[in-house]
Motif scaffolding. Sequence first.
Motif, PDB file in Angstrom:
ATOM      1  N   SER A   4       0.813  -1.217   0.000  1.00  0.00           N
ATOM      2  CA  SER A   4       0.000   0.000   0.000  1.00  0.00           C
ATOM      3  C   SER A   4       0.846   1.267   0.000  1.00  0.00           C
ATOM      4  O   SER A   4       0.357   2.345  -0.295  1.00  0.00           O
ATOM      5  CB  SER A   4      -0.921   0.020   1.218  1.00  0.00           C
ATOM      6  N   ARG A  84      -4.709   8.160  -2.958  1.00  0.00           N
ATOM      7  CA  ARG A  84      -4.457   8.061  -1.526  1.00  0.00           C
ATOM      8  C   ARG A  84      -4.512   9.465  -0.929  1.00  0.00           C
ATOM      9  O   ARG A  84      -4.010  10.431  -1.512  1.00  0.00           O
ATOM     10  CB  ARG A  84      -3.100   7.417  -1.254  1.00  0.00           C
ATOM     11  N   ALA A 108      -9.104   6.026   8.245  1.00  0.00           N
ATOM     12  CA  ALA A 108      -8.796   4.736   7.635  1.00  0.00           C
ATOM     13  C   ALA A 108     -10.012   3.832   7.580  1.00  0.00           C
ATOM     14  O   ALA A 108     -10.125   2.976   6.694  1.00  0.00           O
ATOM     15  CB  ALA A 108      -7.667   4.051   8.406  1.00  0.00           C
ATOM     16  N   SER A 109     -10.939   4.007   8.511  1.00  0.00           N
ATOM     17  CA  SER A 109     -12.171   3.220   8.485  1.00  0.00           C
ATOM     18  C   SER A 109     -13.156   3.763   7.460  1.00  0.00           C
ATOM     19  O   SER A 109     -13.969   3.019   6.914  1.00  0.00           O
ATOM     20  CB  SER A 109     -12.812   3.208   9.882  1.00  0.00           C
ATOM     21  N   PRO A 112     -10.777   2.606   3.667  1.00  0.00           N
ATOM     22  CA  PRO A 112      -9.750   1.575   3.913  1.00  0.00           C
ATOM     23  C   PRO A 112      -8.736   1.493   2.777  1.00  0.00           C
ATOM     24  O   PRO A 112      -9.094   1.510   1.602  1.00  0.00           O
ATOM     25  CB  PRO A 112     -10.583   0.283   4.010  1.00  0.00           C
ATOM     26  N   GLY A 113      -7.463   1.428   3.152  1.00  0.00           N
ATOM     27  CA  GLY A 113      -6.397   1.280   2.173  1.00  0.00           C
ATOM     28  C   GLY A 113      -6.057   2.525   1.393  1.00  0.00           C
ATOM     29  O   GLY A 113      -5.268   2.465   0.459  1.00  0.00           O
ATOM     30  N   ARG A 114      -6.622   3.697   1.778  1.00  0.00           N
ATOM     31  CA  ARG A 114      -6.376   4.915   1.000  1.00  0.00           C
ATOM     32  C   ARG A 114      -5.847   6.073   1.838  1.00  0.00           C
ATOM     33  O   ARG A 114      -5.732   7.197   1.344  1.00  0.00           O
ATOM     34  CB  ARG A 114      -7.671   5.367   0.304  1.00  0.00           C
ATOM     35  N   ASP A 177     -12.301  -4.080  16.726  1.00  0.00           N
ATOM     36  CA  ASP A 177     -12.691  -5.280  15.980  1.00  0.00           C
ATOM     37  C   ASP A 177     -12.695  -6.506  16.892  1.00  0.00           C
ATOM     38  O   ASP A 177     -13.617  -7.325  16.867  1.00  0.00           O
ATOM     39  CB  ASP A 177     -11.715  -5.523  14.821  1.00  0.00           C
ATOM     40  N   SER A 185     -10.667  -6.146  10.485  1.00  0.00           N
ATOM     41  CA  SER A 185     -10.899  -5.395   9.252  1.00  0.00           C
ATOM     42  C   SER A 185     -10.161  -4.069   9.251  1.00  0.00           C
ATOM     43  O   SER A 185     -10.012  -3.437   8.209  1.00  0.00           O
ATOM     44  CB  SER A 185     -12.402  -5.136   9.068  1.00  0.00           C
ATOM     45  N   PHE A 186      -9.680  -3.626  10.428  1.00  0.00           N
ATOM     46  CA  PHE A 186      -9.019  -2.326  10.510  1.00  0.00           C
ATOM     47  C   PHE A 186      -7.670  -2.387   9.797  1.00  0.00           C
ATOM     48  O   PHE A 186      -6.824  -3.214  10.118  1.00  0.00           O
ATOM     49  CB  PHE A 186      -8.804  -1.918  11.968  1.00  0.00           C
ATOM     50  N   GLU A 187      -7.490  -1.516   8.814  1.00  0.00           N
ATOM     51  CA  GLU A 187      -6.233  -1.420   8.081  1.00  0.00           C
ATOM     52  C   GLU A 187      -5.589  -0.097   8.436  1.00  0.00           C
ATOM     53  O   GLU A 187      -5.970   0.954   7.918  1.00  0.00           O
ATOM     54  CB  GLU A 187      -6.468  -1.524   6.569  1.00  0.00           C
ATOM     55  N   ARG A 188      -4.640  -0.158   9.348  1.00  0.00           N
ATOM     56  CA  ARG A 188      -4.095   1.101   9.847  1.00  0.00           C
ATOM     57  C   ARG A 188      -3.279   1.799   8.765  1.00  0.00           C
ATOM     58  O   ARG A 188      -2.629   1.169   7.943  1.00  0.00           O
ATOM     59  CB  ARG A 188      -3.297   0.872  11.112  1.00  0.00           C
TER      60      ARG A 188
END
Length: 363
Positions: A4, A84, A108-109, A112-114, A177, A185-188
């Motif tokens: 990422s 991003r 981030a929630s 996600p991923g951005r 979570d 599911s959290f992607e920090r």
Amino acid sequence: MTASIFGTRHGSAPVPLSILDFAMTGKGITAHEALSASIELARLADRRGFTRYWDAEHHALPAVATSSPPILLARLVGEAKTIRLGSGGMMLSNFPPLVVAEQFGLLASLAPGRIDLGLGRAPGTDMTTAAALRRGQIGAEDFPDQVMELIGLLDDNFPGGRPYGDGVFAVPGPRQDRENGVPRSFERPPVWLLGSSGYSAQLAAHLGLPFAFAAHLADENVEPALALYRHNFRPSAVLDRPYAMASFGVLAADDEREARRQAWAYSHGMMRMSQRRSPVVPTPEEAEAYPYSSSEREMIEMWNAKIMSGTGAQVVERLNAWQRRLGADELMLLNLGHSPAAIHRSTELIADAYGMPDRGAGT
């Protein structure tokens, strides 16, 4: 290496390009107009295939409107679809790490991923205003400890022991979570360290984090800082090799004269700031008519030399030369002119000259 973090190259372009934004409020431009222009700039950057849009934290500067990056980023989550979004940066000396962890955990929630979290050590303002922003012992003197605490909160993991006990954690985050009984599911957001000297370069190397250098402020320091970063880099769970980005001041226009006029107006504002006067960027006409002393002209020329101005092709030629010189993994552009129209046009011209796609063409 975390995928990422990487950007996308276009065609034969040497490295990905990104955008840094200050939401500049030039002479005659309101904060509302500047922020509306920033929203349009993020949409434009998204459409043209830039990798990141970052905004910077500043305080008590009438020339910029980005006093709270998370608020602007929250708006942009719904405005841009693939780019991003991040801070360039959050000035960690102004905040308890828990506040930043929760703000960017929420972002981030939402996307996600951005989301990227760029951290700076400086206050983003004068020291009197910095004192008004802070309570207690928050400050740059314990920046490494603050960074480690922030990362611990983002990961809900403190290998050396929790500083506040088990009951303190960031929400949204991985603990939420786990407590709610859902798959993780959290992607920090990836943490970047920002700087304009060797200090943050060495800390980023020690922690194995990506590093972004503010060459628009100190291009004379960029080469030694990146050399320090690469020489001292220690692989981490985040990166197995150094990953460096450099940001440069740019202004492209349809003709060289207009590019020079816009860049000179910005440099005029920086000259005024060095005189402890209002750094609001004047119109190009006002800057041209100003009766400069020899010392003022020398100061402006110093700042102007840091800006790559010209046609889109000329700016890209200089960017590519810097990239070859530095071996940077990414480049970030800070468009420095008086008007939103000039900044948007500069972005389009550079994207065209860099061979970037236009995702809105024909739609």
